[in-house]
Write an enzyme that holds these catalytic residues in place. Structure first.
Site, PDB file in Angstrom:
ATOM      1  N   GLU A 237       0.845  -1.191   0.000  1.00  0.00           N
ATOM      2  CA  GLU A 237       0.000   0.000   0.000  1.00  0.00           C
ATOM      3  C   GLU A 237       0.885   1.247   0.000  1.00  0.00           C
ATOM      4  O   GLU A 237       1.831   1.333   0.758  1.00  0.00           O
ATOM      5  CB  GLU A 237      -0.875  -0.036   1.272  1.00  0.00           C
ATOM      6  CG  GLU A 237      -1.907   1.021   1.325  1.00  0.00           C
ATOM      7  CD  GLU A 237      -2.626   1.192  -0.005  1.00  0.00           C
ATOM      8  OE1 GLU A 237      -3.297   0.264  -0.459  1.00  0.00           O
ATOM      9  OE2 GLU A 237      -2.498   2.289  -0.602  1.00  0.00           O
ATOM     10  N   PHE A 238       0.560   2.191  -0.873  1.00  0.00           N
ATOM     11  CA  PHE A 238       1.404   3.388  -0.991  1.00  0.00           C
ATOM     12  C   PHE A 238       0.731   4.647  -0.454  1.00  0.00           C
ATOM     13  O   PHE A 238       1.190   5.755  -0.701  1.00  0.00           O
ATOM     14  CB  PHE A 238       1.795   3.605  -2.459  1.00  0.00           C
ATOM     15  CG  PHE A 238       2.585   2.457  -3.028  1.00  0.00           C
ATOM     16  CD1 PHE A 238       3.940   2.324  -2.730  1.00  0.00           C
ATOM     17  CD2 PHE A 238       1.992   1.493  -3.827  1.00  0.00           C
ATOM     18  CE1 PHE A 238       4.681   1.255  -3.232  1.00  0.00           C
ATOM     19  CE2 PHE A 238       2.729   0.424  -4.332  1.00  0.00           C
ATOM     20  CZ  PHE A 238       4.080   0.307  -4.034  1.00  0.00           C
TER      21      PHE A 238
ATOM     22  N   GLU B 231      -0.328   9.252   4.872  1.00  0.00           N
ATOM     23  CA  GLU B 231      -1.170   9.719   5.964  1.00  0.00           C
ATOM     24  C   GLU B 231      -1.591  11.154   5.651  1.00  0.00           C
ATOM     25  O   GLU B 231      -0.840  11.908   5.055  1.00  0.00           O
ATOM     26  CB  GLU B 231      -0.397   9.671   7.280  1.00  0.00           C
ATOM     27  CG  GLU B 231      -0.166   8.253   7.723  1.00  0.00           C
ATOM     28  CD  GLU B 231       0.520   8.174   9.078  1.00  0.00           C
ATOM     29  OE1 GLU B 231       0.520   9.161   9.815  1.00  0.00           O
ATOM     30  OE2 GLU B 231       1.061   7.106   9.378  1.00  0.00           O
TER      31      GLU B 231
ATOM     32  N   LYS C 162       7.919  -1.836  -2.460  1.00  0.00           N
ATOM     33  CA  LYS C 162       7.466  -0.953  -1.389  1.00  0.00           C
ATOM     34  C   LYS C 162       8.663  -0.335  -0.649  1.00  0.00           C
ATOM     35  O   LYS C 162       8.715   0.866  -0.378  1.00  0.00           O
ATOM     36  CB  LYS C 162       6.582  -1.747  -0.426  1.00  0.00           C
ATOM     37  CG  LYS C 162       6.192  -1.034   0.840  1.00  0.00           C
ATOM     38  CD  LYS C 162       5.219   0.101   0.572  1.00  0.00           C
ATOM     39  CE  LYS C 162       5.117   0.983   1.781  1.00  0.00           C
ATOM     40  NZ  LYS C 162       3.864   1.603   1.993  1.00  0.00           N
TER      41      LYS C 162
ATOM     42  N   ILE D 159      11.437  17.348  -2.277  1.00  0.00           N
ATOM     43  CA  ILE D 159      12.783  17.906  -2.172  1.00  0.00           C
ATOM     44  C   ILE D 159      12.747  19.160  -1.299  1.00  0.00           C
ATOM     45  O   ILE D 159      13.542  20.063  -1.477  1.00  0.00           O
ATOM     46  CB  ILE D 159      13.407  18.194  -3.565  1.00  0.00           C
ATOM     47  CG1 ILE D 159      12.454  19.024  -4.426  1.00  0.00           C
ATOM     48  CG2 ILE D 159      13.782  16.894  -4.264  1.00  0.00           C
ATOM     49  CD1 ILE D 159      13.107  19.518  -5.723  1.00  0.00           C
TER      50      ILE D 159
ATOM     51  N   CYS E 158       6.557   5.169   8.529  1.00  0.00           N
ATOM     52  CA  CYS E 158       7.087   4.385   7.404  1.00  0.00           C
ATOM     53  C   CYS E 158       8.557   4.631   7.111  1.00  0.00           C
ATOM     54  O   CYS E 158       9.352   3.695   7.140  1.00  0.00           O
ATOM     55  CB  CYS E 158       6.269   4.676   6.154  1.00  0.00           C
ATOM     56  SG  CYS E 158       4.613   4.007   6.258  1.00  0.00           S
TER      57      CYS E 158
ATOM     58  N   ARG F 253       4.413   9.442  15.606  1.00  0.00           N
ATOM     59  CA  ARG F 253       5.507   8.468  15.529  1.00  0.00           C
ATOM     60  C   ARG F 253       6.747   9.075  14.864  1.00  0.00           C
ATOM     61  O   ARG F 253       6.649   9.652  13.792  1.00  0.00           O
ATOM     62  CB  ARG F 253       5.045   7.204  14.793  1.00  0.00           C
ATOM     63  CG  ARG F 253       4.169   6.334  15.684  1.00  0.00           C
ATOM     64  CD  ARG F 253       3.642   5.140  14.943  1.00  0.00           C
ATOM     65  NE  ARG F 253       2.583   5.527  14.003  1.00  0.00           N
ATOM     66  CZ  ARG F 253       1.941   4.664  13.233  1.00  0.00           C
ATOM     67  NH1 ARG F 253       2.253   3.388  13.260  1.00  0.00           N
ATOM     68  NH2 ARG F 253       0.983   5.077  12.422  1.00  0.00           N
TER      69      ARG F 253
HETATM   70  C1  UDX Z   1       5.059   7.627   3.292  1.00  0.00           C
HETATM   71  C2  UDX Z   1       4.986   7.436   1.760  1.00  0.00           C
HETATM   72  O1  UDX Z   1       4.804   8.709   1.115  1.00  0.00           O
HETATM   73  C3  UDX Z   1       3.857   6.500   1.407  1.00  0.00           C
HETATM   74  O2  UDX Z   1       3.845   6.262   0.003  1.00  0.00           O
HETATM   75  C4  UDX Z   1       4.059   5.184   2.147  1.00  0.00           C
HETATM   76  O3  UDX Z   1       3.004   4.302   1.891  1.00  0.00           O
HETATM   77  C5  UDX Z   1       4.184   5.425   3.656  1.00  0.00           C
HETATM   78  O4  UDX Z   1       5.221   6.372   3.905  1.00  0.00           O
HETATM   79  P1  UDX Z   1       3.768   9.062   5.138  1.00  0.00           P
HETATM   80  O5  UDX Z   1       4.602   8.389   6.180  1.00  0.00           O
HETATM   81  O6  UDX Z   1       2.313   9.192   5.377  1.00  0.00           O
HETATM   82  O7  UDX Z   1       3.877   8.271   3.744  1.00  0.00           O
HETATM   83  O8  UDX Z   1       4.396  10.499   4.941  1.00  0.00           O
HETATM   84  P2  UDX Z   1       4.936  11.451   3.765  1.00  0.00           P
HETATM   85  O9  UDX Z   1       3.910  12.426   3.350  1.00  0.00           O
HETATM   86  O10 UDX Z   1       5.552  10.668   2.691  1.00  0.00           O
HETATM   87  O11 UDX Z   1       6.053  12.292   4.580  1.00  0.00           O
HETATM   88  C6  UDX Z   1       7.114  11.639   5.259  1.00  0.00           C
HETATM   89  C7  UDX Z   1       8.030  12.617   5.974  1.00  0.00           C
HETATM   90  O12 UDX Z   1       8.867  13.305   5.058  1.00  0.00           O
HETATM   91  C8  UDX Z   1       7.348  13.698   6.788  1.00  0.00           C
HETATM   92  O13 UDX Z   1       8.017  13.803   8.035  1.00  0.00           O
HETATM   93  C9  UDX Z   1       7.533  14.956   5.970  1.00  0.00           C
HETATM   94  O14 UDX Z   1       7.536  16.125   6.746  1.00  0.00           O
HETATM   95  C10 UDX Z   1       8.886  14.690   5.352  1.00  0.00           C
HETATM   96  N1  UDX Z   1       9.131  15.426   4.094  1.00  0.00           N
HETATM   97  C11 UDX Z   1       8.382  15.145   2.994  1.00  0.00           C
HETATM   98  C12 UDX Z   1      10.146  16.373   4.029  1.00  0.00           C
HETATM   99  O15 UDX Z   1      10.852  16.650   5.020  1.00  0.00           O
HETATM  100  N2  UDX Z   1      10.379  16.992   2.822  1.00  0.00           N
HETATM  101  C13 UDX Z   1       9.665  16.733   1.705  1.00  0.00           C
HETATM  102  O16 UDX Z   1       9.954  17.334   0.661  1.00  0.00           O
HETATM  103  C14 UDX Z   1       8.627  15.778   1.790  1.00  0.00           C
END
Ligand code: UDX
Length: 439
Positions: free
Chosen positions: A154-155, A158, A210, A256, A266, A334
């Protein structure tokens, strides 16, 4: 068509509700009776935009059921999804005990052919372990009922989980059984994806996809944070650099954004787990080890900037903190950088007044407890604070009243952990602004 989804966490609950929404009969199973009772009463275990509505609507329509009885739930189901937790063990590898316990129970209680598909993020070779557990349980009861295993990672993100599930950019299905492939095809038909966006492959490749996806995204973030830290030293502006490189479609302008480090359920867990898997196979994933190291350091960047401005000893000082969750639109704490920043400020003698639109209950109950003073709103947090720290970029923080903030803070200093404020504009209002990746 009838299916069962085991585990009502983020992935399980969202998947179950969304499958029900396209007309499939779904039973969501969890061992936690209280959680199941609450769900029946429309009380969600997590905050996720749109989730409550879709759960309640489908529960009322009779297409979505909740139960603690896995044996009963799989009767007549064509697919059983395993979406239970895979918490990291002490050595960083994903702990499969919950996944394998479900597989064992399915083997003990199934009465007809069923496809057992893992949706939890599981290490490569888990499919084989699941197959082994079901087979062993069947053999114990002297049964040779046919079944298939599949990997359907699953991608969803949140904060946008329902939307992501209903409108996926791709669906990956690892399967090695023709009958199972046809069932999965039928299951995903309502999502009306064009042919090439449903990608069938072997099970280990699906499992690996994944991890590789999450590891690549984490790499983009750590890479940008690394570059941002260099930008500060050489007098460049990481935001300009981001725009400059992001317009190259090979690089892309998403993921980025430099910040205070990635968190969540995750990225940290999956990066650790894939490094561990590689080690087991005698291979060192050097790039990903650095991705993790850079991220661990980045979580300290905001507190370091506070100390660079106010000095190492922060005793007697108070800081306003906006945002606690690891990212906006979720109450998930988390691996949130906020917890690391709070610990560091407190260790230097400071107090923290925090406000988050959704995550304060979660923070209070499970993560940072009473380490901070919880405030009623963003401005309340600024009252008599020495400076403001922006940690999570919730939209309600984007255009605050700087006039009001200037009057509430003791010093007009803002530490902007997500680069959401305009340094030049703030300086015209008399604020000192520290961003990530620029002087
Ligand atoms: C992620 C993946 O995007 C998703 O496809 C997978 O199924 C589960 O893990 P999620 O954990 O919900 O999803 O968060 P995401 O929106 O991807 O952000 C992850 C972290 O990266 C956050 O702490 C966010 O603040 C940080 N982030 C994201 C950055 O610091 N810079 C960015 O440019 C993008």
């Amino acid at each position: 068509m009838k299916i069962t989804v085991v585990g009502t966490g983020y992935v399980g609950l969202v998947s179950g509700a969304c499958f029900a929404d396209v007309g499939i009969e779904v039973t969501c199973v969890d061992i936690d009776q209280k959680k199941i009772d609450k769900l029946k009463n429309g009380i969600m275990p997590i905050y996720e935009p749109g989730l409550e509505e879709i759960v309640v609507r489908n529960y009322k329509s009779g297409r979505l059921h909740f139960s603690t009885d896995l044996g009963e739930a799989i009767q007549g189901a064509e697919v059983a999804f395993i979406a239970v937790g895979t918490p990291p063990g002490e050595d960083g590898s994903a702990d499969l005990k919950y996944v394998l316990a479900v597989a064992d129970e399915i083997g003990r209680k199934m009465t007809d052919y069923i496809v057992v598909a893992t949706k939890s993020t599981v290490p490569v070779t888990t499919g084989e372990k699941v197959r082994g557990a079901i087979k062993a349980a069947l053999e114990k009861r002297g049964s040779d009922l046919p079944f298939a295993v599949a990997s359907n990672p699953e991608f969803l993100k949140e904060g946008a989980a329902v939307e992501d599930f209903l409108r996926p950019d791709r669906i990956v299905i690892g399967v090695d059984d023709e009958r199972a492939e046809k069932i999965m095809q039928r299951l995903y038909k309502p999502f009306q994806l064009s042919g090439e966006r449903i990608i069938y492959m072997d099970i280990p490749s699906a499992e690996m996809t994944k991890y590789a996806a999450n590891a690549m995204l984490a790499t983009k973030i750590s890479f940008m944070n690394d570059i941002a830290n260099l930008c500060e030293r050489v007098g460049a502006d990481a935001n300009m650099v981001r725009k400059g490189i992001g317009s190259d479609p090979r690089i892309g302008n998403k993921f980025i954004y430099p910040g205070v480090g990635y968190g969540g359920s995750c990225f940290p867990k999956d990066v650790k787990a894939i490094i561990k898997t590689a080690k087991e196979y005698g291979y060192d994933l050097r790039v990903l080890q650095s991705v993790e190291d850079v991220n661990d350091d980045q979580k300290h960047i905001l507190a370091s900037k506070v100390k660079a401005h106010f000095g190492e000893d922060l005793s007697g000082m108070t800081f306003a903190m906006w945002g606690l969750s690891f990212k906006p639109n979720t109450d998930d704490m988390r691996e949130s950088p906020a917890a690391v920043i709070i610990d560091e400020l407190r260790a230097a003698g400071a107090k923290v007044k925090a406000y988050d639109p959704k995550a304060m209950e979660e923070a209070k109950a499970h993560y940072i407890f009473d380490k901070v003073t919880y405030c009623n709103d963003a401005y309340d947090a600024c009252v008599d604070a020495d400076a403001l720290l922006l940690v999570t970029e919730w939209s309600e923080f984007r255009i605050p009243s700087w006039e009001a903030i200037g009057k509430l803070l003791k010093n007009k200093v803002v530490f902007d952990g997500r680069n959401i404020y305009d340094k030049k504009y703030l300086s015209t209002l008399g604020f000192v602004h520290y961003g990530i990746g620029s002087k």
